[in-house]
Design a protein around this motif. Structure first.
Motif, mmCIF file in Angstrom:
data_model
loop_
_atom_site.group_PDB
_atom_site.id
_atom_site.type_symbol
_atom_site.label_atom_id
_atom_site.label_comp_id
_atom_site.label_asym_id
_atom_site.label_seq_id
_atom_site.Cartn_x
_atom_site.Cartn_y
_atom_site.Cartn_z
ATOM 1 N N GLU A 241 0.824 -1.209 0.000
ATOM 2 C CA GLU A 241 0.000 0.000 0.000
ATOM 3 C C GLU A 241 0.855 1.255 0.000
ATOM 4 O O GLU A 241 0.579 2.210 -0.729
ATOM 5 C CB GLU A 241 -0.933 -0.016 1.211
ATOM 6 N N PRO B 30 -8.063 -10.094 -1.622
ATOM 7 C CA PRO B 30 -8.192 -9.553 -2.970
ATOM 8 C C PRO B 30 -6.843 -9.113 -3.537
ATOM 9 O O PRO B 30 -5.900 -8.850 -2.790
ATOM 10 C CB PRO B 30 -9.133 -8.361 -2.795
ATOM 11 N N ALA C 233 -7.164 -4.854 -7.030
ATOM 12 C CA ALA C 233 -8.401 -4.599 -6.294
ATOM 13 C C ALA C 233 -8.168 -3.617 -5.147
ATOM 14 O O ALA C 233 -9.045 -2.798 -4.831
ATOM 15 C CB ALA C 233 -8.977 -5.909 -5.765
ATOM 16 N N MET C 234 -6.990 -3.682 -4.529
ATOM 17 C CA MET C 234 -6.644 -2.726 -3.468
ATOM 18 C C MET C 234 -6.636 -1.303 -4.007
ATOM 19 O O MET C 234 -7.083 -0.357 -3.344
ATOM 20 C CB MET C 234 -5.275 -3.089 -2.868
ATOM 21 N N VAL D 53 -8.311 -0.246 -6.753
ATOM 22 C CA VAL D 53 -9.699 0.096 -7.091
ATOM 23 C C VAL D 53 -10.443 0.557 -5.842
ATOM 24 O O VAL D 53 -11.186 1.551 -5.862
ATOM 25 C CB VAL D 53 -10.417 -1.108 -7.745
ATOM 26 N N ASN D 54 -10.221 -0.142 -4.734
ATOM 27 C CA ASN D 54 -10.886 0.202 -3.481
ATOM 28 C C ASN D 54 -10.399 1.537 -2.923
ATOM 29 O O ASN D 54 -11.202 2.360 -2.475
ATOM 30 C CB ASN D 54 -10.663 -0.912 -2.460
ATOM 31 N N LYS D 55 -9.113 1.763 -2.975
ATOM 32 C CA LYS D 55 -8.533 2.986 -2.419
ATOM 33 C C LYS D 55 -9.022 4.233 -3.158
ATOM 34 O O LYS D 55 -9.398 5.241 -2.534
ATOM 35 C CB LYS D 55 -7.010 2.888 -2.488
ATOM 36 N N TYR D 56 -9.024 4.202 -4.489
ATOM 37 C CA TYR D 56 -9.340 5.389 -5.286
ATOM 38 C C TYR D 56 -10.776 5.386 -5.827
ATOM 39 O O TYR D 56 -11.121 6.276 -6.603
ATOM 40 C CB TYR D 56 -8.339 5.519 -6.444
ATOM 41 N N ARG D 57 -11.567 4.386 -5.389
ATOM 42 C CA ARG D 57 -12.970 4.301 -5.797
ATOM 43 C C ARG D 57 -13.108 4.368 -7.320
ATOM 44 O O ARG D 57 -13.883 5.156 -7.867
ATOM 45 C CB ARG D 57 -13.787 5.420 -5.132
ATOM 46 N N SER E 195 -9.322 -4.344 -15.179
ATOM 47 C CA SER E 195 -8.172 -4.445 -14.277
ATOM 48 C C SER E 195 -7.497 -5.801 -14.424
ATOM 49 O O SER E 195 -8.152 -6.825 -14.620
ATOM 50 C CB SER E 195 -8.604 -4.233 -12.824
#
Length: 502
Positions: A173, A208, A212-213, A215-219, A226
């Motif tokens: 991250e 995930p 996917a991390m 995608v989740n972080k930046y919405r 992806s």
């Protein structure tokens, strides 16, 4: 005779050799320019003849030509229709250009630096390494080409180290989000406008996924394409660029982001097998994020245009397949083993790669020389050394994967490069270590920080990876490129190049 006299005599004897080498250099340059401009030179007499003939054509001749065209109107219309149709097909089917808008390289905080003495002291205090292994690591560090300011992850700074899934996620991250935050800030691109995301990390592939991390972080939007590439080694950055390029041919008017990194936390080796200890001494924290576009309007603000990608895979050969191999040692401890045949296998992969790349980038003068020597070798003299094309005529800058000092030395010798051509690779290895697939971007950032990138310059990024693979990417500068904000070299470029210990 005094020593000064001896020096003068040697200088006098060396002068003809020097003049001969200079003459050969200019003869080759003259040959190169002659062959490169041969078509133009051949057209000049033809243009002159046509101009003379046109000037002698009178009004009567032009009237007769017009009458002839009128009587053959069907033929003219048919030919015109075919021309229009062919031009339309060409426009619709040609590959769309891919532009590099900007990129960002992650720079870890200073508290993660690992000077040699601290590295060795931590290795000793962990109690996992015997004296022979400690001495081996010390020698590798001294010869590696790494400097005192490279970074290792947080978990490795504890005694004993604390590798865990949570710590590995945290490292991933920090690196990925750090590079992406800087990229989005510099480009002012809204993350929701990203249509394609490609992430590559060879050794850490959680669920995930890393993509996917992000995608989740930046919405990121729900219909994003992806991809998560794992196990593909240090050359995966070029593979990710190639995949993004192919996707940009299908999905029009969108952005693609390529994130390249490696994860060290869960892949540190705590055993005593020497071939598996080398990665501990070379690999360091790093990562990059690259923004690509296929919109023609982005050419104005883009830095580079992607010209070629050439990929070579030697996995069909067992020796090449196993030369970089993740496995367990006799004590059951996992690590990556590097074969003693690695450099020979890398050389073979490089030869195959440049055999494909050469005709795409080399001037016709070099291709003719290469073909001529190949014919002579086949027919007359089988012991004749093959001609090595001068890639300096095709490229202005070289970004050779900073895998280690031996890799850079070997390519410098085999490609007959000058020290300035491998400076970016050596300095990246010294300052950041082997950051795996992202190292070629730290090298490009070095060239920009030195303000050497001019409009029209061509850059050759070349990387090696497990499998075994050798991959190349060729970029052309769209303008005089200056470093972006928060470049990894921003506060230290004036100290480089540094003199390396032989």
């Amino acid at each position: 005779m005094d020593s000064g006299g001896e020096i003068r005599i040697h200088q006098q004897r060396g002068l003809p050799d020097f003049l001969q080498s200079v003459n050969l250099k200019y003869v080759k340059l003259g040959y190169h320019y002659l062959i490169s401009n041969l078509l133009t030179l051949c057209f000049i007499p033809l243009i002159i003849i046509i101009s003379i003939e046109s000037s002698q054509m009178n009004i009567k001749d032009l009237r007769q030509l017009w009458i002839h065209l009128q009587y053959n109107l069907v033929t003219v219309i048919t030919c015109s229709a075919f021309l229009v149709f062919g031009f339309t097909v060409f426009i619709m089917t040609r590959p769309r250009p891919v532009y590099l808008i900007d990129y960002s390289c992650y720079r870890a905080p200073d508290h993660l630096k690992a000077p040699f003495n601290q590295f060795m002291e931590h290795s000793r205090l962990t109690g996992d390494f015997d004296d022979t292994s400690l001495e081996f690591q010390r020698k590798i560090l001294e010869r590696s080409g790494l400097g005192e300011e490279t970074y290792v992850p947080e978990a490795m700074h504890y005694i004993p180290p604390r590798p865990s899934m949570a710590a590995a996620r945290e490292e991933a991250e920090q690196v990925m989000f750090g590079a992406l935050d800087n990229l989005f800030t510099n480009t002012q691109v809204n993350p929701k406008s990203i249509g394609i995301l490609v992430v590559n990390c060879s050794l850490f592939n959680p669920t995930p996924s890393l993509s996917a991390m992000i995608v989740n972080k930046y919405r990121l939007r729900g219909n994003i394409r992806s991809f998560n590439l794992g196990g593909m080694g240090c050359s995966a950055g070029v593979i990710a660029i190639d995949l993004a390029k192919d996707m940009l041919q299908v999905h029009r008017n969108t952005y693609a982001v390529v994130v390249s990194t490696e994860n060290i936390t869960q892949n540190w080796y705590f055993g005593n097998k020497k071939s598996m200890l080398i990665p501990n001494c070379l690999f360091r924290v790093g990562g990059s994020a690259v923004l690509l576009s296929n919109e023609s309007a982005d050419k104005r603000k883009g830095k580079y245009k992607l010209v070629h990608v050439v990929r070579t895979h030697r996995g069909a050969d067992d020796k090449a397949f196993r030369c970089v191999y993740q496995e367990q040692d006799d004590a059951g401890k996992t690590g990556v083993s590097l074969s003693k045949d690695l450099m020979a296998i890398a050389g073979g992969a490089l030869k195959t790669n440049i055999t494909t790349l050469g005709p795409l980038v080399l001037p016709i003068s070099e291709q003719l020389l290469f073909f001529a020597t190949l014919v002579v070798k086949k027919l007359l003299n089988k012991k004749m050394m093959p001609y090595i094309p001068d890639f300096k005529l095709a490229f202005d800058h070289f970004c050779i994967h900073a895998g280690g000092r031996a890799v850079i030395d070997e390519l410098e010798k085999n490609l007959q490069l000058l020290p300035v051509h491998v400076e970016a690779s050596r300095m990246t290895l010294h300052r950041f270590g082997n950051t795996s697939s992202s190292s070629i971007w730290y090298e490009l950032a070095y060239i920009e920080a030195k303000q050497r990138m001019q409009k029209g310059n061509r850059v050759w990024q070349i990387a090696f990876g497990s499998g075994f693979k050798c991959n190349s990417a060729v970029w052309e500068a769209l303008r005089d490129v200056k470093p972006s904000c928060n470049s990894p070299w921003e506060d230290c470029i004036d100290m480089y190049p540094v003199k390396l210990v032989a």
